[in-house]
Design an enzyme around this catalytic site. Structure first.
Site, PDB file in Angstrom:
ATOM      1  N   ASP A 204      36.369  42.758  -2.175  1.00  0.00           N
ATOM      2  CA  ASP A 204      36.252  41.317  -2.027  1.00  0.00           C
ATOM      3  C   ASP A 204      35.232  40.739  -1.283  1.00  0.00           C
ATOM      4  O   ASP A 204      34.547  41.654  -0.876  1.00  0.00           O
ATOM      5  CB  ASP A 204      37.627  41.064  -1.347  1.00  0.00           C
ATOM      6  CG  ASP A 204      37.603  41.742   0.162  1.00  0.00           C
ATOM      7  OD1 ASP A 204      38.140  42.753   0.205  1.00  0.00           O
ATOM      8  OD2 ASP A 204      36.871  41.175   0.935  1.00  0.00           O
ATOM      9  N   ASP A 206      35.289  38.943   1.090  1.00  0.00           N
ATOM     10  CA  ASP A 206      35.592  38.494   2.615  1.00  0.00           C
ATOM     11  C   ASP A 206      36.026  37.044   2.563  1.00  0.00           C
ATOM     12  O   ASP A 206      37.021  36.711   1.763  1.00  0.00           O
ATOM     13  CB  ASP A 206      34.595  38.743   3.613  1.00  0.00           C
ATOM     14  CG  ASP A 206      35.166  38.941   5.015  1.00  0.00           C
ATOM     15  OD1 ASP A 206      36.277  39.227   5.301  1.00  0.00           O
ATOM     16  OD2 ASP A 206      34.359  38.142   5.864  1.00  0.00           O
TER      17      ASP A 206
HETATM   18  N1  LIG Z   1      37.265  41.388   3.816  1.00  0.00           N
HETATM   19  C1  LIG Z   1      37.777  42.543   4.742  1.00  0.00           C
HETATM   20  N2  LIG Z   1      37.976  42.362   6.109  1.00  0.00           N
HETATM   21  C2  LIG Z   1      38.319  43.389   6.681  1.00  0.00           C
HETATM   22  N3  LIG Z   1      38.794  44.456   6.038  1.00  0.00           N
HETATM   23  C3  LIG Z   1      38.709  44.536   4.717  1.00  0.00           C
HETATM   24  N4  LIG Z   1      39.127  45.577   3.932  1.00  0.00           N
HETATM   25  C4  LIG Z   1      38.928  45.317   2.656  1.00  0.00           C
HETATM   26  N5  LIG Z   1      38.415  44.088   2.785  1.00  0.00           N
HETATM   27  C5  LIG Z   1      38.527  43.822   3.889  1.00  0.00           C
END
Ligand SMILES: Nc1ncnc2[nH]cnc12
Ligand SMILES: CSC[C@H]1O[C@H](OP(=O)(O)O)[C@H](O)[C@@H]1O
Length: 257
Positions: A204, A206
């Site tokens: 992703d 974030d």
């Molecule tokens: N955006 C994110 N922030 C923290 N841990 C994660 N694990 C996977 N994506 C994450």
């Protein structure tokens, strides 16, 4: 005795059909799950799902010391940590693999060390990851034609919540990827003179891009990309030399007071 151990992260709760399952008791309690022993392309390997077989341990409650101690007790010298991470950079895209080379610790209250006294040690963390395994897994992922980043700084947050937009904007100044589990796992492995490599899958962007990340997104993207991790392990593990020439065990030489 397996010399290689895998710690599976979110979405990775097994990597082979186990021939044996061992319940290990450690001075730090039980690991996240009984340790599975099996083979990856003929190489004996131990496996622990970091969050438990049914994902019952959140990142701040993972028994990190018990997991690392259990692997060490079973003879493991090299640990492969699999993680799902968010991206803090446009060019680090969901589905890409990162062979992490540095970390920044933003966790707050974990058990960080095996040396709480009377034995006192200060372990060098300048280069936290095994250079031999980093090279092998980077080259392997490249040969498999996966998008792979040779380097990346992982900022580890306490969780279990995701970051605010302000936090994410700050982390973007100095890190490439973000997760909740690398610390203290890598630190503890080094404290016992073990090699550690992190194979991170980006799931992703974030919370700095349009749509803020959620847990379902992480698990969905991890599921879609799980085959990459499996192929990298299958092709990479047989390339790990029996004898270590990396010097990871040498960090203990000058560490004790
Ligand atoms: N955006 C994110 N922030 C923290 N841990 C994660 N694990 C996977 N994506 C994450
Ligand atoms: C399931 S969303 C957040 C969760 O996913 C990552 O886990 P892991 O590093 O074990 O793959 C992240 O660090 C969080 O623990």
């Amino acid at each position: 005795m397996p010399k290689i151990g895998i710690i599976g992260g979110s979405g990775v709760y097994g990597v082979f059909e186990p021939k044996e399952t061992i319940k290990v008791h450690t001075p730090y309690g039980r690991p996240s799950a009984p340790v599975e022993i099996g083979e990856v392309e003929g190489v004996e390997v131990a496996f622990i799902p970091r969050h438990g077989k049914n994902h019952e341990f959140p990142p701040h409650e993972v028994p990190y010391r018990a997991n690392i101690w259990a692997l060490h007790e079973l003879g493991v010298e090299r640990v492969i940590g699999i993680t799902a991470v968010g991206s803090l950079r446009e060019e680090y895209k969901p589905g890409d693999i990162v062979i992490t080379d540095q970390f920044i610790d933003f966790t707050k209250k974990r058990e960080y060390t095996f040396y709480n006294g009377p034995r006192v040690a200060h372990i060098s963390m300048a280069d936290p990851f095994c250079p031999e395994m980093r090279k092998i897994f980077y080259e392997t992922a490249k040969e498999l034609n996966f998008e792979v980043h040779e380097k990346g700084t992982y900022v580890c947050i306490e969780g279990p919540r995701f970051s605010t937009r302000a936090e994410s904007a700050m982390f973007r100044q100095f890190a490439h990827i973000i997760g909740m589990t690398l610390v203290p796992e890598v630190v503890l492995a080094r404290e016992l003179g073990m090699c550690y490599v992190n194979i991170a899958t980006i799931t992703d962007y974030d919370v700095w891009a349009d749509k803020p990340v959620d847990a379902q997104e992480v698990l969905r993207v991890m599921k879609e990309n799980n085959y990459k991790v499996q192929e990298i392990l299958k092709k990479g593990i047989p390339r790990i030399p029996e004898e270590r020439k990396c010097g990871c065990a040498d960090v203990l030489k000058n560490a004790f007071v």
